[in-house]
Design a protein around this motif. Structure first.
Motif, PDB file in Angstrom:
ATOM      1  N   VAL A  18       0.859  -1.181   0.000  1.00  0.00           N
ATOM      2  CA  VAL A  18       0.000   0.000   0.000  1.00  0.00           C
ATOM      3  C   VAL A  18       0.901   1.238   0.000  1.00  0.00           C
ATOM      4  N   VAL A  19       0.473   2.267  -0.789  1.00  0.00           N
ATOM      5  CA  VAL A  19       1.217   3.527  -0.820  1.00  0.00           C
ATOM      6  C   VAL A  19       0.232   4.670  -0.597  1.00  0.00           C
ATOM      7  N   TYR A  20       0.587   5.579   0.323  1.00  0.00           N
ATOM      8  CA  TYR A  20      -0.234   6.743   0.629  1.00  0.00           C
ATOM      9  C   TYR A  20       0.567   8.016   0.329  1.00  0.00           C
ATOM     10  N   GLU A  21      -0.171   9.096   0.059  1.00  0.00           N
ATOM     11  CA  GLU A  21       0.443  10.414  -0.034  1.00  0.00           C
ATOM     12  C   GLU A  21       0.003  11.229   1.172  1.00  0.00           C
ATOM     13  N   ILE A  22       0.971  11.841   1.840  1.00  0.00           N
ATOM     14  CA  ILE A  22       0.667  12.674   3.009  1.00  0.00           C
ATOM     15  C   ILE A  22       0.955  14.132   2.644  1.00  0.00           C
ATOM     16  N   ASP A  23      -0.076  14.963   2.754  1.00  0.00           N
ATOM     17  CA  ASP A  23       0.084  16.403   2.552  1.00  0.00           C
ATOM     18  C   ASP A  23       0.326  17.009   3.934  1.00  0.00           C
ATOM     19  N   LEU A  24       1.594  17.362   4.198  1.00  0.00           N
ATOM     20  CA  LEU A  24       1.953  17.838   5.533  1.00  0.00           C
ATOM     21  C   LEU A  24       1.317  19.178   5.865  1.00  0.00           C
ATOM     22  N   ASP A  25       1.151  20.046   4.843  1.00  0.00           N
ATOM     23  CA  ASP A  25       0.559  21.369   5.099  1.00  0.00           C
ATOM     24  C   ASP A  25      -0.910  21.245   5.460  1.00  0.00           C
ATOM     25  N   LYS A  26      -1.630  20.346   4.753  1.00  0.00           N
ATOM     26  CA  LYS A  26      -3.079  20.207   4.972  1.00  0.00           C
ATOM     27  C   LYS A  26      -3.418  19.130   5.996  1.00  0.00           C
ATOM     28  N   ASP A  27      -2.396  18.398   6.452  1.00  0.00           N
ATOM     29  CA  ASP A  27      -2.608  17.309   7.409  1.00  0.00           C
ATOM     30  C   ASP A  27      -3.617  16.292   6.857  1.00  0.00           C
ATOM     31  N   LEU A  28      -3.382  15.856   5.609  1.00  0.00           N
ATOM     32  CA  LEU A  28      -4.276  14.906   4.946  1.00  0.00           C
ATOM     33  C   LEU A  28      -3.481  13.707   4.436  1.00  0.00           C
ATOM     34  N   ILE A  29      -4.124  12.536   4.452  1.00  0.00           N
ATOM     35  CA  ILE A  29      -3.533  11.337   3.888  1.00  0.00           C
ATOM     36  C   ILE A  29      -4.512  10.758   2.878  1.00  0.00           C
ATOM     37  N   SER A  30      -3.995  10.363   1.702  1.00  0.00           N
ATOM     38  CA  SER A  30      -4.854   9.788   0.666  1.00  0.00           C
ATOM     39  C   SER A  30      -4.158   8.593   0.031  1.00  0.00           C
ATOM     40  N   LYS A 117       5.092  17.282   0.895  1.00  0.00           N
ATOM     41  CA  LYS A 117       4.399  16.025   0.666  1.00  0.00           C
ATOM     42  C   LYS A 117       5.359  14.851   0.868  1.00  0.00           C
ATOM     43  N   VAL A 118       4.783  13.750   1.394  1.00  0.00           N
ATOM     44  CA  VAL A 118       5.570  12.544   1.708  1.00  0.00           C
ATOM     45  C   VAL A 118       4.796  11.323   1.239  1.00  0.00           C
ATOM     46  N   LEU A 119       5.504  10.358   0.664  1.00  0.00           N
ATOM     47  CA  LEU A 119       4.907   9.055   0.352  1.00  0.00           C
ATOM     48  C   LEU A 119       5.139   8.122   1.531  1.00  0.00           C
ATOM     49  N   MET A 120       4.050   7.532   1.988  1.00  0.00           N
ATOM     50  CA  MET A 120       4.116   6.547   3.080  1.00  0.00           C
ATOM     51  C   MET A 120       3.807   5.192   2.472  1.00  0.00           C
ATOM     52  N   SER A 121       4.775   4.284   2.457  1.00  0.00           N
ATOM     53  CA  SER A 121       4.630   3.002   1.761  1.00  0.00           C
ATOM     54  C   SER A 121       4.866   1.851   2.724  1.00  0.00           C
TER      55      SER A 121
END
Length: 544
Positions: A18-30, A117-121
């Protein structure tokens, strides 16, 4: 074109579940990518990242890794760590039993290197890596368990060292006193009054020594679960008066004021009198020991009325104005061998067992104990106990019969002497033989002796009918012990001789030792050192 992009994505993320994108400024994960055959229930949801990261750490990851997962994945930490490097990984074990590795990789940074932005894998672990991680985890668990056991052993060792140190001091103190008084008595044999005084002091120190031994044995019994409750009929007033009679001379010796306040009906109840007296005497003894000369001790006994299951409740309060107990020590006051480190009480004798024993006995009796104390002002101990009421409607019809028979037995026994009585004493200890023989001979009895069970059997089997009035049988002896010797005597062909009264006399104090002796066929059991009044009572009883 879309299929081509999908193939590229699959090729890029082939080593990820599984791979997620984390938007650090908006505090969102998708979600960016997931393996088609993978269930997402064991991974993160989409939404507000900081809350989801914390929730996942608590609900999905084993406790020893959860805090680290939450800390490493926090937004502030991602900005900090990924400013120094492109990516970092963290392996952990989940509650589903699987080992996983999460990788954080920076995707986009501004000119000032601020991470946005960060990828969480979640990476695939090869079987050997997963096995190695599990093995490492198991080894760590074993190390933790070994460390825990080592700490327990160290604690036990320290406790034993403290105990041996206290016991060495507390045993040597009365022994040293006895040896000193014996030497003084030998030096003043011509002064009867002085020698008698020394003998009284030796006797007091003997009682002190036996009290210490009894405390140690009580702890051993409690720890092994061999404590039983023996309930018999007693009146509350009778028990309280006995306790007050025992404790008053000790208070008088220190010129203390002992106040007894009673507020109860003189109920007849079923109680284990020995245990109740031990509880209250232990606490009252402490009050006297730790209260200064001319201090005050209040002993209150209050009726609480009916409690659970129709039992009668009583509250016993022992309050003093003594040295008190430090608040920090109150937390450890019931632990075995613990004593407060205070110069003011350092010279007061004690092993630190009394309150530990008291609490455990109270627990056996389903009672409660509470201690309130202020240092240098005093202590108040509150004990709640309940007893079954004595059922007059069921037991009264037997009472008059039992009293008449008891009085008749006492009258007959008091008329008896040991003139023309003959006893066989069986013991391998020369001192015990001499003491018992001399005591009974001074009362007019004739004494024969045997030093082991085999000799005792031969003497009894060769004796005439009624030649011996009783046998005083030691338990632990060479060749054949007292229990086995008793069994063999009970098997003799001559049933009159086989039924000779046998009294067990032993240093074994546990109830199971007495039960074993009685099962072997003994008529009574006395614990060493022999209390002469008890010996006389038992001998008179079995000769009725």
């Amino acid at each position: 074109m879309k299929e081509y992009r999908k193939e590229i994505v699959n090729a890029i993320f082939t080593n990820y579940i599984v791979v997620y994108e984390i938007d650090l400024d908006k505090d969102l994960i998708s979600l960016v990518y997931k393996d088609e055959g993978e269930d997402l229930s064991n991974f993160l949801d989409e939404g507000r990242y900081s809350l989801i990261n914390s929730k996942y750490a608590i609900n999905q990851i084993e406790k020893e890794y959860s805090r680290e997962f939450e800390r490493r994945g926090a937004i502030d930490n991602l900005r900090r760590e990924l400013k120094e490097k492109i990516s970092f990984k963290f392996s952990f074990a989940g509650y589903d039993g699987k080992v996983r590795t999460v990788e954080y990789r920076r995707v986009e940074a501004l000119d000032n290197d601020d991470i946005r932005k960060v990828l969480m894998s979640f990476c695939r672990l090869e079987d050997d890596r997963a096995s190695a991680f599990k093995l490492k985890k198991e080894r760590q668990k074993h190390r933790d368990l070994l460390e825990e056991e080592l700490n327990k052993i160290k604690e036990i060792s320290q406790s034993k060292s403290r105990f041996l140190s206290n016991m060495s001091h507390d045993l040597r103190t009365p022994i040293s006193s006895m040896m000193g008084y014996i030497n003084l008595a030998n030096m003043h044999l011509d002064n009867r009054e002085l020698v008698e005084d020394y003998l009284k002091k030796i006797n007091t120190n003997c009682d002190q020594l036996l009290g210490i031994i009894d405390d140690v044995l009580s702890i051993s019994q409690i720890e092994s679960g061999r404590v039983t409750v023996d309930e018999q009929k007693f009146s509350i007033n009778e028990v309280v008066d006995e306790i007050v009679a025992l404790i008053t001379p000790l208070a008088n010796k220190k010129e203390q004021e002992l106040i007894v306040e009673k507020s109860y009906e003189n109920d007849e109840v079923l109680m284990d009198k020995i245990k109740v007296e031990k509880i209250l005497i232990n606490v009252l003894n402490n009050a006297i020991k730790y209260t200064h000369r001319c201090g005050k001790i209040i002993f209150r006994i209050l009726a609480k009325g009916d409690v659970a299951d129709g039992n009668l409740g009583y509250r016993f309060e022992i309050e003093d104005n003594g040295v008190g107990i430090d608040k920090s020590f109150l937390e450890r006051i019931f632990e075995p061998f613990e004593r407060e480190n205070d110069r003011e009480i350092a010279q007061i004798q004690g092993t630190g067992l009394g309150l530990s024993i008291t609490k455990e006995i109270i627990k056996v009796l389903d009672g409660k104990i509470d201690i309130q104390s202020v240092k240098y002002e005093g202590t108040k101990v509150v004990i709640d106990l309940s007893f079954k009421p004595f059922r007059q409607d069921i037991l009264a019809k037997y009472e008059d019969f039992n009293i008449r028979n008891l009085r008749r037995a006492e009258d007959i026994a008091n008329q008896r002497t040991f003139n023309k009585k003959r006893f066989l004493i069986v013991d391998d200890n020369e001192a015990n033989l001499e003491i018992l023989s001399t005591f009974l001979q001074d009362l007019g009895a004739t004494i024969d002796i045997a030093t082991n069970g085999m000799d005792a059997i031969k003497i009894i089997s060769d004796s005439d009918i009624y030649q011996y009035n009783a046998v005083l049988m030691d338990i632990k002896m060479p060749i054949l012990d007292g229990d086995e010797a008793t069994r063999e005597i009970r098997k003799l062909d001559n049933r009159t001789i086989a039924s000779i009264p046998i009294i067990g006399i032993s240093a074994n104090v546990y109830p199971m030792d007495k039960e074993r002796a009685m099962d072997a066929g003994m008529d009574a059991y006395i614990v060493k050192p022999v209390n002469v009044d008890e010996l006389l009572r038992v001998l008179k009883d079995i000769m009725l």
